[in-house]
Design an enzyme around this catalytic site. Sequence first.
Site, PDB file in Angstrom:
ATOM      1  N   HIS A 126      -8.834   3.355  -2.776  1.00 51.50           N
ATOM      2  CA  HIS A 126      -7.481   2.902  -2.440  1.00 51.50           C
ATOM      3  C   HIS A 126      -6.951   1.931  -3.505  1.00 51.50           C
ATOM      4  O   HIS A 126      -6.867   0.724  -3.281  1.00 51.50           O
ATOM      5  CB  HIS A 126      -7.534   2.237  -1.048  1.00 51.50           C
ATOM      6  CG  HIS A 126      -6.230   1.788  -0.503  1.00 51.50           C
ATOM      7  ND1 HIS A 126      -5.001   2.273  -0.920  1.00 51.50           N
ATOM      8  CD2 HIS A 126      -5.935   0.860   0.465  1.00 51.50           C
ATOM      9  CE1 HIS A 126      -4.035   1.682  -0.251  1.00 51.50           C
ATOM     10  NE2 HIS A 126      -4.569   0.815   0.585  1.00 51.50           N
ATOM     11  N   CYS A 160       0.805  -1.231   0.000  1.00 50.73           N
ATOM     12  CA  CYS A 160       0.000   0.000   0.000  1.00 50.73           C
ATOM     13  C   CYS A 160       0.834   1.276   0.000  1.00 50.73           C
ATOM     14  O   CYS A 160       0.301   2.362  -0.244  1.00 50.73           O
ATOM     15  CB  CYS A 160      -0.941   0.000   1.198  1.00 50.73           C
ATOM     16  SG  CYS A 160      -2.039  -1.409   1.211  1.00 50.73           S
TER      17      CYS A 160
HETATM   18  N1  COA Z   1     -17.123   1.297   1.987  1.00 49.90           N
HETATM   19  C1  COA Z   1     -18.380   1.606   1.603  1.00 49.90           C
HETATM   20  N2  COA Z   1     -19.081   0.911   0.706  1.00 49.90           N
HETATM   21  C2  COA Z   1     -18.466  -0.162   0.162  1.00 49.90           C
HETATM   22  C3  COA Z   1     -17.165  -0.542   0.510  1.00 49.90           C
HETATM   23  C4  COA Z   1     -16.497   0.233   1.453  1.00 49.90           C
HETATM   24  N3  COA Z   1     -15.251  -0.081   1.848  1.00 49.90           N
HETATM   25  N4  COA Z   1     -16.832  -1.650  -0.185  1.00 49.90           N
HETATM   26  C5  COA Z   1     -17.895  -1.946  -0.954  1.00 49.90           C
HETATM   27  N5  COA Z   1     -18.884  -1.053  -0.739  1.00 49.90           N
HETATM   28  C6  COA Z   1     -20.211  -1.047  -1.334  1.00 49.90           C
HETATM   29  C7  COA Z   1     -20.144  -1.161  -2.827  1.00 49.90           C
HETATM   30  O1  COA Z   1     -20.101   0.118  -3.441  1.00 49.90           O
HETATM   31  C8  COA Z   1     -21.444  -1.870  -3.123  1.00 49.90           C
HETATM   32  O2  COA Z   1     -22.503  -0.930  -3.103  1.00 49.90           O
HETATM   33  P1  COA Z   1     -23.646  -0.970  -4.230  1.00 49.90           P
HETATM   34  O3  COA Z   1     -24.291  -2.315  -4.051  1.00 49.90           O
HETATM   35  O4  COA Z   1     -24.515   0.201  -3.869  1.00 49.90           O
HETATM   36  O5  COA Z   1     -22.924  -0.832  -5.522  1.00 49.90           O
HETATM   37  C9  COA Z   1     -21.660  -2.775  -1.930  1.00 49.90           C
HETATM   38  O6  COA Z   1     -20.890  -2.208  -0.875  1.00 49.90           O
HETATM   39  C10 COA Z   1     -21.224  -4.189  -2.165  1.00 49.90           C
HETATM   40  O7  COA Z   1     -19.891  -4.153  -2.699  1.00 49.90           O
HETATM   41  P2  COA Z   1     -18.965  -5.441  -2.704  1.00 49.90           P
HETATM   42  O8  COA Z   1     -17.770  -5.107  -3.542  1.00 49.90           O
HETATM   43  O9  COA Z   1     -19.753  -6.633  -3.086  1.00 49.90           O
HETATM   44  O10 COA Z   1     -18.541  -5.579  -1.182  1.00 49.90           O
HETATM   45  P3  COA Z   1     -17.629  -6.681  -0.554  1.00 49.90           P
HETATM   46  O11 COA Z   1     -18.346  -7.204   0.649  1.00 49.90           O
HETATM   47  O12 COA Z   1     -17.180  -7.660  -1.578  1.00 49.90           O
HETATM   48  O13 COA Z   1     -16.350  -5.864  -0.103  1.00 49.90           O
HETATM   49  C11 COA Z   1     -14.917  -5.073   1.607  1.00 49.90           C
HETATM   50  C12 COA Z   1     -16.338  -5.055   1.042  1.00 49.90           C
HETATM   51  C13 COA Z   1     -14.857  -4.197   2.837  1.00 49.90           C
HETATM   52  C14 COA Z   1     -14.545  -6.512   1.988  1.00 49.90           C
HETATM   53  C15 COA Z   1     -13.956  -4.540   0.499  1.00 49.90           C
HETATM   54  O14 COA Z   1     -14.296  -3.204   0.205  1.00 49.90           O
HETATM   55  C16 COA Z   1     -12.513  -4.638   0.880  1.00 49.90           C
HETATM   56  O15 COA Z   1     -11.892  -5.671   0.680  1.00 49.90           O
HETATM   57  N6  COA Z   1     -11.946  -3.557   1.463  1.00 49.90           N
HETATM   58  C17 COA Z   1     -10.593  -3.571   2.057  1.00 49.90           C
HETATM   59  C18 COA Z   1      -9.548  -3.403   1.017  1.00 49.90           C
HETATM   60  C19 COA Z   1      -8.197  -3.532   1.673  1.00 49.90           C
HETATM   61  O16 COA Z   1      -7.962  -4.359   2.533  1.00 49.90           O
HETATM   62  N7  COA Z   1      -7.234  -2.712   1.245  1.00 49.90           N
HETATM   63  C20 COA Z   1      -5.932  -2.720   1.825  1.00 49.90           C
HETATM   64  C21 COA Z   1      -5.953  -2.026   3.142  1.00 49.90           C
HETATM   65  S1  COA Z   1      -4.481  -2.231   4.059  1.00 49.90           S
END
Ligand code: COA
Length: 394
Positions: free
Chosen positions: A339, A88
């Site tokens: 990100h 990152c």
């Molecule tokens: N914040 C707000 N909304 C989010 C979101 C987030 N972080 N991630 C996804 N959404 C929303 C999407 O826009 C989608 O909305 P919509 O249905 O209105 O289009 C809905 O949630 C479903 O999205 P989806 O991609 O299926 O969610 P998910 O459950 O697969 O993923 C997380 C959610 C949190 C697991 C994912 O965003 C993620 O992996 N984040 C962390 C990334 C990370 O670790 N980065 C490195 C950091 S060190």
Amino acid sequence: MQEEIAVVGAGVTKFGKRFDVSYRELMAEAASEAINSMDRPITPNQIQGLYVAASIPELTVDQAHVANLAAQELGLEPEIIARVEMACSSGSTAIRNAWAAIKSGLIDTALVVGLEKMYANTQAANHGLCIVPDVTYEATNGITAYSGFALIAQEHMKLYGTTRDQLSSVSVKNHSNGAKNPKAQFFEKGEITLEEAKSARMVSDPLNLYDCSPITDGGAAVILTRGSLTTKFSEQPVWIKGSGQSVEPSLGVSNMKSLTEWTALKRAAQKAYQTSGISPSDIDVAEVHDCFTIAEIIEYEDLGFTAKGTGGKFIEDGESALSGSLPVNTSGGLKAKGHPIGATGVAQVVEITEQLQGKSGKRQVDGANIGLTHNLSGFATHHVVHILSNEEAK
Ligand code: COA
């Protein structure tokens, strides 16, 4: 006095789901954003350094050797070229490497491009995120980015009384800023309420969906040059006053001395403050690494914006709001701007550059002259801090 290095071009692509472009088109778009932001044109032979920050293209778009790809797409023959991978914090590390190469006298000018295309293959992107921790000893036992930062959050709540509302307030603030940034992933979504942030579905207790940064496609680029050449390219150069980097001798959470006090961040910040002669109270605006809401709260403390244990109160009191004493993550941060791993550290410098040039539109911080960026990787084991100013040393 040693010649200072400045940012003379800076730009980001739209972040979000970018099914409209290929990886190489996204790369070219990011570079074009930076080049088009310049007051005077730059020719390919003036770019002697090319750095590409990219974390997981082998997994998501099935392409390696992406710095060479950038040379091809941009028509460049640089004297120094490198792909930088530090998870990152790849972007800020690439900027620091370019800064060091110019400072050493080897080159005069460098282009740094950071990008990631995670929606191209979300399963591969998740796999890429899961192998950042120590795979042998931690990842295989259930430690992921979410669960690792969840442990950090639980510990901070236990030690300092940080609350659910305070975590969610970081998210509300960053979504509010992102709603003012057309390039942000969640710009179209608009503001969210505290209730919405608090009641979102759980990801890893206590971190819910709105405590997490999302998966993102996006790119960012900056052009750096030495002080004597800035007038060739820019009427508003933004000077890199200080730069610090530090790493813990730890890849995962189990070797961290403390989950809630990030000594490597303190060392990196100290170096940046020392080299710039600038102190935390001088900072007008900051972009910090809010991969999870708890990270931003700890960063307020370990960057010296507030005392240890009072990060929760800092957000609750509105100190880091756009109208507060030290606006943080005016771009929307990782939480709402998005990100795209390799792009993030570069995009932070773009936001601060634009803030110091007075170009941030509805999210402009009045009278911003000094800004800070902080980018981390792993379980807060590696950190890079930059301090920028719109004034050259007298
Ligand atoms: N914040 C707000 N909304 C989010 C979101 C987030 N972080 N991630 C996804 N959404 C929303 C999407 O826009 C989608 O909305 P919509 O249905 O209105 O289009 C809905 O949630 C479903 O999205 P989806 O991609 O299926 O969610 P998910 O459950 O697969 O993923 C997380 C959610 C949190 C697991 C994912 O965003 C993620 O992996 N984040 C962390 C990334 C990370 O670790 N980065 C490195 C950091 S060190």
